[in-house]
Scaffold this motif. Sequence first.
Motif, short mmCIF file in Angstrom:
data_model
loop_
_atom_site.label_atom_id
_atom_site.label_comp_id
_atom_site.label_asym_id
_atom_site.label_seq_id
_atom_site.Cartn_x
_atom_site.Cartn_y
_atom_site.Cartn_z
N LYS A 91 34.41 87.43 45.18
CA LYS A 91 34.37 87.67 46.61
C LYS A 91 33.18 86.93 47.20
O LYS A 91 32.11 86.91 46.59
CB LYS A 91 34.25 89.17 46.92
CG LYS A 91 35.47 90.00 46.55
CD LYS A 91 35.27 91.45 46.95
CE LYS A 91 36.48 92.29 46.58
NZ LYS A 91 36.29 93.72 46.96
N ILE A 92 33.39 86.35 48.39
CA ILE A 92 32.31 85.60 49.05
C ILE A 92 32.18 86.08 50.49
O ILE A 92 33.18 86.16 51.22
CB ILE A 92 32.58 84.08 49.02
CG1 ILE A 92 32.67 83.59 47.57
CG2 ILE A 92 31.49 83.32 49.76
CD1 ILE A 92 33.00 82.12 47.45
N TRP A 93 30.95 86.39 50.89
CA TRP A 93 30.66 86.82 52.25
C TRP A 93 29.73 85.80 52.93
O TRP A 93 28.86 85.22 52.27
CB TRP A 93 29.94 88.18 52.27
CG TRP A 93 30.76 89.35 51.79
CD1 TRP A 93 31.49 90.21 52.54
CD2 TRP A 93 30.88 89.79 50.44
NE1 TRP A 93 32.08 91.16 51.75
CE2 TRP A 93 31.73 90.93 50.45
CE3 TRP A 93 30.38 89.33 49.21
CZ2 TRP A 93 32.07 91.62 49.30
CZ3 TRP A 93 30.73 90.01 48.06
CH2 TRP A 93 31.56 91.15 48.11
N LYS A 94 29.92 85.64 54.21
CA LYS A 94 28.95 84.87 55.00
C LYS A 94 27.79 85.78 55.32
O LYS A 94 27.98 86.89 55.84
CB LYS A 94 29.59 84.36 56.31
CG LYS A 94 28.69 83.40 57.09
CD LYS A 94 29.30 83.00 58.43
CE LYS A 94 28.98 84.06 59.47
NZ LYS A 94 29.37 83.67 60.84
N THR A 95 26.58 85.35 55.00
CA THR A 95 25.41 86.23 55.15
C THR A 95 24.52 85.88 56.34
O THR A 95 23.63 86.65 56.69
CB THR A 95 24.56 86.19 53.87
OG1 THR A 95 24.16 84.83 53.62
CG2 THR A 95 25.35 86.72 52.68
N ALA A 96 24.72 84.72 56.92
CA ALA A 96 23.91 84.30 58.06
C ALA A 96 24.71 83.26 58.84
O ALA A 96 25.73 82.75 58.36
CB ALA A 96 22.57 83.70 57.58
N PRO A 97 24.29 82.94 60.08
CA PRO A 97 25.05 81.97 60.89
C PRO A 97 25.18 80.61 60.19
O PRO A 97 24.27 80.12 59.54
CB PRO A 97 24.21 81.84 62.17
CG PRO A 97 23.49 83.14 62.27
CD PRO A 97 23.17 83.53 60.86
#
Length: 463
Positions: A85-91
Amino acid sequence: MKNSIASFQIFTLTLFFIGCSTSSKISALKPEPSTNTKIAYNNTTSLINMPLEISLNEIQNQLNKSLNGLVYEDAVLEDDKVEMKIWKTAPIELMDKEGKIETVLPLKVWAKFKYGTDFMGLNDTREIELNGTITLLSDVKLSNWKLSTDSKIEDYNWSESPSILVAGKKVPITYIINPTLSIFKSKMAKKIDDAIESSCDFKPYVLNVLKTLSVPFETSPEYETWFKLNPIEVDVTDALVSKSKITMDLGLKCTMQTMIGQKPNTAFNKESILFKSADKIADQTTATVAAVSTYESASRIITKNFQGKEFASGKRKIVIQKVDLWSKDGRMIIALDMTGNLNGTIYLSGIPNYNTITKEIYFDQMDYILNTKGLLTKTANWLLQGIILKKIQENCRYSIKENLEEGRKSLMPFLKNYSPMKGVFVNGTLNDFEFEKVELTNNAIIAFITTSGKMNIKIDGME
């Protein structure tokens, strides 16, 4: 004796018409207008160059709105021995790099992987979490008025080297993780491409600008003058990335009209506008405005010029009460209703022209139409003198200078940071108008006026 009496009667009648009567009645043959029923004239197509500029910051904002939270998931362990699983953590950040877009995506990775061998069950699974960034490099193009990109993942940058504890020791697994991540490269790159394309469709914004510009607006209430733009075609060049922005050239082909009289109808139809690609578009806007004066409206304006004015020769004088205009065989017919020493209507013929200095429509080579009945040529001999004709000709004109200047002023708000919708800004310059030609139709005088200038559209801050 009879001859003497007849001569005396003719002499007396002549004196009566020429000098003894205070007011003579004119009975002239009216030149009938041409019988054409269609309004047809050669309307020149104008080309408006509109460079379009989109900041990378704007695309970055749209991209960050499209991609949030979980951006990738692989829930199957058995196919490649990895769940992820991959999440975007910052803009996400965008930059230009040698004509391409560089995208830096901060992310968090959760992965479960299986290692070892299935022989006699000698295998194990481990879960890890990683933080870092991936970098993508994208080629940019415009396809069907949507900004499209072809992205490839260039690099991974982890906050610390991926490792697991085995027998109390940290064992690096970068060699396992990175090849595994290569599996999702194309999928992740496509997510970025899809997000950019969905948020960068420019056709609605261009159509919105054209729809606004196509609404006729009044440039001079006094002269009942309206300006109207009719879009025909929009051309666009390839998109270029440079200096933190994407630029492309738009070329709007259209016709422009200045109508005198009632407000013209709005005939905007987005389905009829052609959208095409082009290798190059001229950098200078060239516009031809058709200043359309119906004979009815021109007659009304010229009649005002004669109000309160007398035209005299010696003791004789006339006052023009009304002016009517129409065309016949390529020339203008000017009908003058008059009172005074002569009552009735006389007809003049002239060729419409344009004074570039005063910006007036006037009638050149003007002369009386002498196909008359009765004794007009004798009765109005003094009227036929050149001095009277010259005085009348001076008033058979009307200025469109104010109309053109008002039209120019009316266009300027559309060229000074004009924003038809949030985040879209139009700016430009417009030069002075120059005369090109005059044409006659069956019920209008059309003066073609040309101008030039520049224009640009900037997109920054859309919702």
